[in-house]
Structure formats: structure tokens, C-alpha cells
Design a protein around this motif. Structure first.
Motif, mmCIF file in Angstrom:
data_model
loop_
_atom_site.group_PDB
_atom_site.id
_atom_site.type_symbol
_atom_site.label_atom_id
_atom_site.label_comp_id
_atom_site.label_asym_id
_atom_site.label_seq_id
_atom_site.Cartn_x
_atom_site.Cartn_y
_atom_site.Cartn_z
ATOM 1 N N GLY A 68 99.602 3.151 -41.881
ATOM 2 C CA GLY A 68 98.894 4.298 -41.295
ATOM 3 C C GLY A 68 99.713 5.570 -41.413
ATOM 4 N N THR B 220 87.072 4.867 -44.256
ATOM 5 C CA THR B 220 87.738 5.576 -45.362
ATOM 6 C C THR B 220 89.257 5.660 -45.166
ATOM 7 O OG1 THR B 220 87.424 7.771 -44.374
ATOM 8 C CG2 THR B 220 85.676 6.947 -45.825
ATOM 9 N N GLY B 221 89.729 5.422 -43.948
ATOM 10 C CA GLY B 221 91.175 5.376 -43.715
ATOM 11 C C GLY B 221 91.813 4.280 -44.556
ATOM 12 N N ARG C 272 101.039 12.243 -35.984
ATOM 13 C CA ARG C 272 99.931 11.985 -36.911
ATOM 14 C C ARG C 272 98.825 13.033 -36.728
ATOM 15 N NH1 ARG C 272 96.756 7.482 -38.879
ATOM 16 N NH2 ARG C 272 97.853 5.828 -37.788
ATOM 17 N N TYR D 295 93.058 5.487 -48.041
ATOM 18 C CA TYR D 295 94.356 6.173 -48.020
ATOM 19 C C TYR D 295 95.478 5.176 -47.720
ATOM 20 C CZ TYR D 295 91.442 10.263 -48.266
ATOM 21 O OH TYR D 295 90.520 11.184 -48.698
ATOM 22 N N ARG D 296 95.166 4.208 -46.843
ATOM 23 C CA ARG D 296 96.152 3.168 -46.538
ATOM 24 C C ARG D 296 96.442 2.333 -47.787
ATOM 25 N NH1 ARG D 296 96.743 1.393 -40.958
ATOM 26 N NH2 ARG D 296 95.911 3.014 -39.604
ATOM 27 N N ARG E 103 92.905 13.225 -52.641
ATOM 28 C CA ARG E 103 91.604 13.379 -51.993
ATOM 29 C C ARG E 103 90.496 13.519 -53.036
ATOM 30 N NH1 ARG E 103 92.902 13.541 -46.871
ATOM 31 N NH2 ARG E 103 90.681 13.496 -46.415
ATOM 32 N N SER F 279 97.858 11.492 -47.822
ATOM 33 C CA SER F 279 96.509 12.065 -47.739
ATOM 34 C C SER F 279 96.530 13.597 -47.727
ATOM 35 C CB SER F 279 95.767 11.537 -46.514
ATOM 36 O OG SER F 279 96.386 11.987 -45.334
ATOM 37 N N GLY G 101 86.140 8.541 -40.825
ATOM 38 C CA GLY G 101 87.395 9.098 -41.346
ATOM 39 C C GLY G 101 87.768 10.390 -40.663
ATOM 40 N N ARG G 102 88.219 11.357 -41.481
ATOM 41 C CA ARG G 102 88.652 12.651 -40.937
ATOM 42 C C ARG G 102 87.809 13.807 -41.483
ATOM 43 N NH1 ARG G 102 91.356 9.021 -39.443
ATOM 44 N NH2 ARG G 102 93.477 8.985 -38.603
ATOM 45 N N ASP G 103 87.267 13.607 -42.710
ATOM 46 C CA ASP G 103 86.580 14.723 -43.390
ATOM 47 C C ASP G 103 85.193 14.322 -43.888
ATOM 48 O OD1 ASP G 103 87.349 12.875 -45.280
ATOM 49 O OD2 ASP G 103 87.918 14.355 -46.781
ATOM 50 N N ALA H 93 99.895 6.538 -45.031
ATOM 51 C CA ALA H 93 98.595 7.072 -45.461
ATOM 52 C C ALA H 93 98.469 8.532 -45.055
ATOM 53 C CB ALA H 93 97.462 6.253 -44.840
ATOM 54 N N SER H 94 98.948 8.837 -43.868
ATOM 55 C CA SER H 94 98.883 10.209 -43.379
ATOM 56 C C SER H 94 99.715 11.142 -44.266
ATOM 57 C CB SER H 94 99.368 10.223 -41.919
ATOM 58 O OG SER H 94 99.445 11.515 -41.422
ATOM 59 N N LYS I 1 86.855 5.431 -33.178
ATOM 60 C CA LYS I 1 85.796 5.687 -34.164
ATOM 61 C C LYS I 1 85.529 4.493 -35.079
ATOM 62 C CE LYS I 1 88.677 8.037 -37.592
ATOM 63 N NZ LYS I 1 89.903 7.344 -37.150
ATOM 64 N N ASP J 257 97.489 15.383 -39.677
ATOM 65 C CA ASP J 257 96.090 15.276 -40.108
ATOM 66 C C ASP J 257 95.307 16.571 -39.871
ATOM 67 O OD1 ASP J 257 96.739 12.697 -40.759
ATOM 68 O OD2 ASP J 257 95.591 11.744 -39.155
ATOM 69 N N ARG K 246 97.112 19.937 -42.185
ATOM 70 C CA ARG K 246 97.175 20.012 -43.658
ATOM 71 C C ARG K 246 96.126 20.995 -44.188
ATOM 72 N NH1 ARG K 246 94.623 14.125 -43.939
ATOM 73 N NH2 ARG K 246 92.440 14.738 -43.927
HETATM 74 O O1 DC Z 1 91.883 6.230 -39.755
HETATM 75 P P1 DC Z 1 93.245 5.677 -40.188
HETATM 76 O O2 DC Z 1 94.274 5.671 -39.101
HETATM 77 O O3 DC Z 1 93.122 4.348 -40.859
HETATM 78 O O4 DC Z 1 93.753 6.715 -41.305
HETATM 79 C C1 DC Z 1 95.042 6.671 -41.868
HETATM 80 C C2 DC Z 1 95.395 8.038 -42.439
HETATM 81 O O5 DC Z 1 94.584 8.309 -43.581
HETATM 82 C C3 DC Z 1 95.157 9.216 -41.509
HETATM 83 O O6 DC Z 1 96.294 9.496 -40.722
HETATM 84 C C4 DC Z 1 94.825 10.349 -42.439
HETATM 85 C C5 DC Z 1 94.241 9.672 -43.646
HETATM 86 N N1 DC Z 1 92.789 9.817 -43.748
HETATM 87 C C6 DC Z 1 92.308 10.987 -44.310
HETATM 88 O O7 DC Z 1 93.086 11.869 -44.631
HETATM 89 N N2 DC Z 1 90.971 11.147 -44.504
HETATM 90 C C7 DC Z 1 90.102 10.201 -44.133
HETATM 91 N N3 DC Z 1 88.780 10.396 -44.356
HETATM 92 C C8 DC Z 1 90.571 8.998 -43.529
HETATM 93 C C9 DC Z 1 91.929 8.843 -43.333
#
Ligand code: DC
Length: 210
Positions: free
Chosen positions: A78, A31-32, A163, A35-36, A91, A85, A112-114, A81-82, A13, A167, A170
Motif C-alpha cells: 500500500g 483500482t488500488g 498516505r 497500483y499495488r 496513471r 501512483s 479508488g482515488r480518481d 503503491a502510494s 470504500k 495521495d 500529488r
Molecule cells: O486503496 P488502496 O489503499 O489499495 O490504494 C493504494 C495506493 O494506490 C493509494 O495510496 C494511492 C494509489 N491509488 C491511486 O493513486 N489511484 C487509485 N484510483 C487507487 C489507488
């Protein structure tokens, strides 16, 4: 125009989002990295990742313009960050800045994720990029092997699984496909084919909204 791109670790992505942003002339935010950056700061300050209050304080003070991508890449940041997060306060602290970034002219691609579910639920187009667990682990393993030839595929596969679980499992804004996100499975696609497919999905979505 705002384009939301979500998906699990190592789905491709990030690379796709950069190319989509360049194609449409939009800003891009991975956006990762936010959190990193929070996790990296805690590690550097010698604070425990379990210290939620410390993580929230770092997130509140984070300067989005000062993200050192090279320093934030890598498995340690990474994984950390997980962990941080999952905290709702972290958040919450990062929410407004992401929305402000998205609202800047001429628009943006956020990955990102959300993004499609929480940050930009009204995005003009949403993609959910995924690939099989084995394929994502293989990509990451091939990448990391360049600097660490001893690394075992099984180790990376276990990391990716862990991971994903964290992710997706949660309570606060879990990794989830938004109902109106278009699915892009890159398991059998090279980057060029995946990019063309992504553009096709975005164009179809934009045409449907005219
Ligand atoms: O995409 P990444 O691997 O750089 O993200 C690292 C961690 O950050 C991922 O395991 C969960 C968190 N994250 C998140 O909770 N929400 C996001 N929008 C982006 C990343």
C-alpha cells in the motif's frame, strides 16, 4: 450502470464497493490493487520505486485479470503503491484498462482515488467515502493488531496521515471529491449502516437522473 467510489485509505470504500456491486449485480474493480500490483512487481524485481521508467513499463504490461489480492494486501504494498501512483506515466498506462473494465456489461463499481474525477467522470452515481483520520487509523490498527499485537496506534496514525498527504498532494489525479459526488462520512457508522446510507445516496442520484 457505472458507480464511482472514491475516498482516502481505510475509509471503508472497498468493503462498501463490494457490497454495492453485489447488490446491483455489477462487476467490481478495486483500482488500488492495480497500483499495488505495479509496486509489488517492482519490489519483487529489486527495482527502485524511484525508477519512474521501470514503473511505467510494469504498468503498461499489467494484466488486470491476474491480480492476486491476498498477495497485494498489506501495508508494504500500500505504501509502495502510494509512491509509484504519483507518476503520470503510470496513471496514463492504467487509464484505458480501467475504462474498458467499466464499459463491460452489465456495468461496474470502481473504487479508488480518481474514479469520479478522471477515470469515469460520467458515472451514473458517485460517492466520496470518508471518515476522520483517527477513526480510519483505529480501524486499520484493530485489523493489523490481529497479526501484530505489538503494533502501536501512533505508528498507524502517522502512516495514514503520510498516505493522505501523498495521495491528496500529488499533481497527477490527486484524491479529490468530484463536484457531483455525494459525501458519505462513515466516522460514526458501522458497516451495515454505512451500506444502507450508500444505497440511499445512490438511489437518490439515480432517481434524479431519470
Ligand atoms: O486503496 P488502496 O489503499 O489499495 O490504494 C493504494 C495506493 O494506490 C493509494 O495510496 C494511492 C494509489 N491509488 C491511486 O493513486 N489511484 C487509485 N484510483 C487507487 C489507488
Amino acid at each position: 450502470m457505472i458507480i464511482a467510489v472514491d475516498g482516502p485509505a481505510a475509509s471503508g470504500k472497498g468493503t462498501l464497493s463490494k457490497r454495492i456491486a453485489a447488490h446491483y449485480g455489477l462487476n467490481h474493480l478495486d483500482t488500488g490493487l492495480l497500483y499495488r500490483a505495479v509496486a509489488r512487481t517492482l519490489l519483487d524485481q529489486g527495482e527502485a520505486l524511484t525508477d519512474e521508467a521501470a514503473a511505467v513499463a510494469v504498468a503498461r504490461a499489467l494484466d488486470f485479470r491476474a491480480l492476486d489480492e491476498a498477495r497485494l494486501r498489506g501495508a508494504e504494498a500500500g505504501e509502495a503503491a502510494s509512491v509509484i501512483s504519483v507518476y503520470p506515466g503510470v496513471r496514463e498506462a492504467l487509464l484505458q484498462g480501467q475504462r474498458e473494465f467499466a464499459a463491460q456489461n452489465p456495468g461496474a463499481v470502481l473504487d479508488g482515488r480518481d474514479i469520479g474525477t478522471v477515470i469515469c467522470p460520467d458515472a451514473d452515481a458517485k460517492l466520496f467515502v470518508t471518515a476522520s483520520t483517527e477513526e480510519r487509523a483505529k480501524r486499520r490498527w484493530l485489523e493489523l493488531q490481529k497479526s501484530n499485537p505489538e503494533l502501536l496506534f501512533e505508528t498507524i496514525l502517522a502512516d495514514v496521515r503520510k498516505r493522505d498527504e501523498r495521495d491528496s498532494g500529488r499533481l497527477a489525479a490527486p484524491l479529490k471529491r468530484a463536484e457531483d459526488a455525494r459525501l458519505l462520512d462513515t466516522t460514526k457508522l458501522g458497516i451495515e449502516a454505512a451500506f444502507q446510507m450508500a444505497l440511499g445516496l445512490i438511489e437518490a442520484e439515480l432517481a434524479g437522473k431519470k
